[in-house]
Design a protein around this motif. Sequence first.
Motif, mmCIF file in Angstrom:
data_model
loop_
_atom_site.group_PDB
_atom_site.id
_atom_site.type_symbol
_atom_site.label_atom_id
_atom_site.label_comp_id
_atom_site.label_asym_id
_atom_site.label_seq_id
_atom_site.Cartn_x
_atom_site.Cartn_y
_atom_site.Cartn_z
ATOM 1 N N PRO A 11 -23.378 9.645 41.918
ATOM 2 C CA PRO A 11 -23.706 11.011 41.472
ATOM 3 C C PRO A 11 -23.145 12.051 42.437
ATOM 4 O O PRO A 11 -23.193 11.879 43.655
ATOM 5 C CB PRO A 11 -25.229 11.035 41.477
ATOM 6 C CG PRO A 11 -25.645 9.606 41.416
ATOM 7 C CD PRO A 11 -24.570 8.835 42.119
ATOM 8 N N ASP A 12 -22.598 13.114 41.870
ATOM 9 C CA ASP A 12 -22.060 14.210 42.666
ATOM 10 C C ASP A 12 -23.199 14.894 43.414
ATOM 11 O O ASP A 12 -24.301 15.041 42.883
ATOM 12 C CB ASP A 12 -21.343 15.210 41.747
ATOM 13 C CG ASP A 12 -20.678 16.318 42.529
ATOM 14 O OD1 ASP A 12 -19.678 16.047 43.198
ATOM 15 O OD2 ASP A 12 -21.181 17.472 42.463
ATOM 16 N N GLU A 13 -22.945 15.320 44.642
ATOM 17 C CA GLU A 13 -23.992 15.944 45.458
ATOM 18 C C GLU A 13 -24.461 17.270 44.877
ATOM 19 O O GLU A 13 -25.639 17.605 44.966
ATOM 20 C CB GLU A 13 -23.485 16.140 46.892
ATOM 21 C CG GLU A 13 -23.298 14.832 47.629
ATOM 22 C CD GLU A 13 -22.712 15.018 49.018
ATOM 23 O OE1 GLU A 13 -22.556 16.178 49.466
ATOM 24 O OE2 GLU A 13 -22.416 14.000 49.659
ATOM 25 N N GLN A 14 -23.545 18.061 44.287
ATOM 26 C CA GLN A 14 -23.915 19.357 43.720
ATOM 27 C C GLN A 14 -24.475 19.251 42.303
ATOM 28 O O GLN A 14 -25.332 20.030 41.918
ATOM 29 C CB GLN A 14 -22.711 20.318 43.700
ATOM 30 C CG GLN A 14 -22.550 21.151 44.952
ATOM 31 C CD GLN A 14 -21.779 20.420 46.027
ATOM 32 O OE1 GLN A 14 -20.941 19.590 45.732
ATOM 33 N NE2 GLN A 14 -22.068 20.732 47.282
ATOM 34 N N ASP A 15 -23.942 18.322 41.540
ATOM 35 C CA ASP A 15 -24.353 18.201 40.143
ATOM 36 C C ASP A 15 -24.405 16.721 39.761
ATOM 37 O O ASP A 15 -23.371 16.100 39.517
ATOM 38 C CB ASP A 15 -23.374 18.955 39.240
ATOM 39 C CG ASP A 15 -23.834 19.048 37.797
ATOM 40 O OD1 ASP A 15 -24.707 18.249 37.387
ATOM 41 O OD2 ASP A 15 -23.320 19.916 37.072
ATOM 42 N N GLY A 16 -25.605 16.172 39.727
ATOM 43 C CA GLY A 16 -25.806 14.750 39.479
ATOM 44 C C GLY A 16 -25.328 14.254 38.133
ATOM 45 O O GLY A 16 -25.213 13.056 37.916
ATOM 46 N N ARG A 17 -25.036 15.185 37.201
ATOM 47 C CA ARG A 17 -24.510 14.763 35.893
ATOM 48 C C ARG A 17 -23.100 14.213 36.022
ATOM 49 O O ARG A 17 -22.650 13.429 35.197
ATOM 50 C CB ARG A 17 -24.508 15.938 34.908
ATOM 51 C CG ARG A 17 -25.884 16.456 34.579
ATOM 52 C CD ARG A 17 -25.795 17.690 33.722
ATOM 53 N NE ARG A 17 -25.130 18.751 34.490
ATOM 54 C CZ ARG A 17 -24.683 19.895 33.966
ATOM 55 N NH1 ARG A 17 -24.815 20.128 32.685
ATOM 56 N NH2 ARG A 17 -24.106 20.793 34.729
ATOM 57 N N PHE A 18 -22.374 14.665 37.042
ATOM 58 C CA PHE A 18 -21.010 14.212 37.268
ATOM 59 C C PHE A 18 -21.020 13.036 38.230
ATOM 60 O O PHE A 18 -21.784 13.007 39.185
ATOM 61 C CB PHE A 18 -20.146 15.335 37.847
ATOM 62 C CG PHE A 18 -19.964 16.483 36.907
ATOM 63 C CD1 PHE A 18 -19.113 16.388 35.824
ATOM 64 C CD2 PHE A 18 -20.658 17.671 37.106
ATOM 65 C CE1 PHE A 18 -18.950 17.443 34.950
ATOM 66 C CE2 PHE A 18 -20.506 18.733 36.244
ATOM 67 C CZ PHE A 18 -19.647 18.622 35.160
#
Length: 140
Positions: free
Chosen positions: A80-87
């Motif tokens: 999961p991306d640190e800024q946006d877990g959807r990515f």
Amino acid sequence: MDIGKIINHLSSRLRSRSQEVHTTLGIGSAQGKILNFILVESVLHPVYQKDIEKEFSLRPPTVTEMLKSLEARELILRIPDEQDGRFKQIVFTEKAAAVKDKEIHETEELLLRGISEEELKEFIRITEKMLQNLECSERG
């Protein structure tokens, strides 16, 4: 002398060596290209599925299946991306890094056999100049 022919032949031989490594990993040519992209690009910036889709002009379901296969072979991870877990950021594993480092080391050792440091510096200087010539001609 046909410099283009020599460069093309060298490139072809390097691709063949790379393909042999992909075969030993149990992946095909397309997956190998994607893995190489991830190995190179993720050192420079985070890599996401969209980047792969754009780079190779592939549809999302195609890339998803290729990434699942690379993940199953423990060559990549999707985190999961640190800024946006959807990515999901795509990163290579230690296994993939070790294979890449070994391939690069062995190939460079083979390529540079019998070539002096001076000859290598001259080769790099000349090929960089050739690339600049091509880039200048493409710009205008």
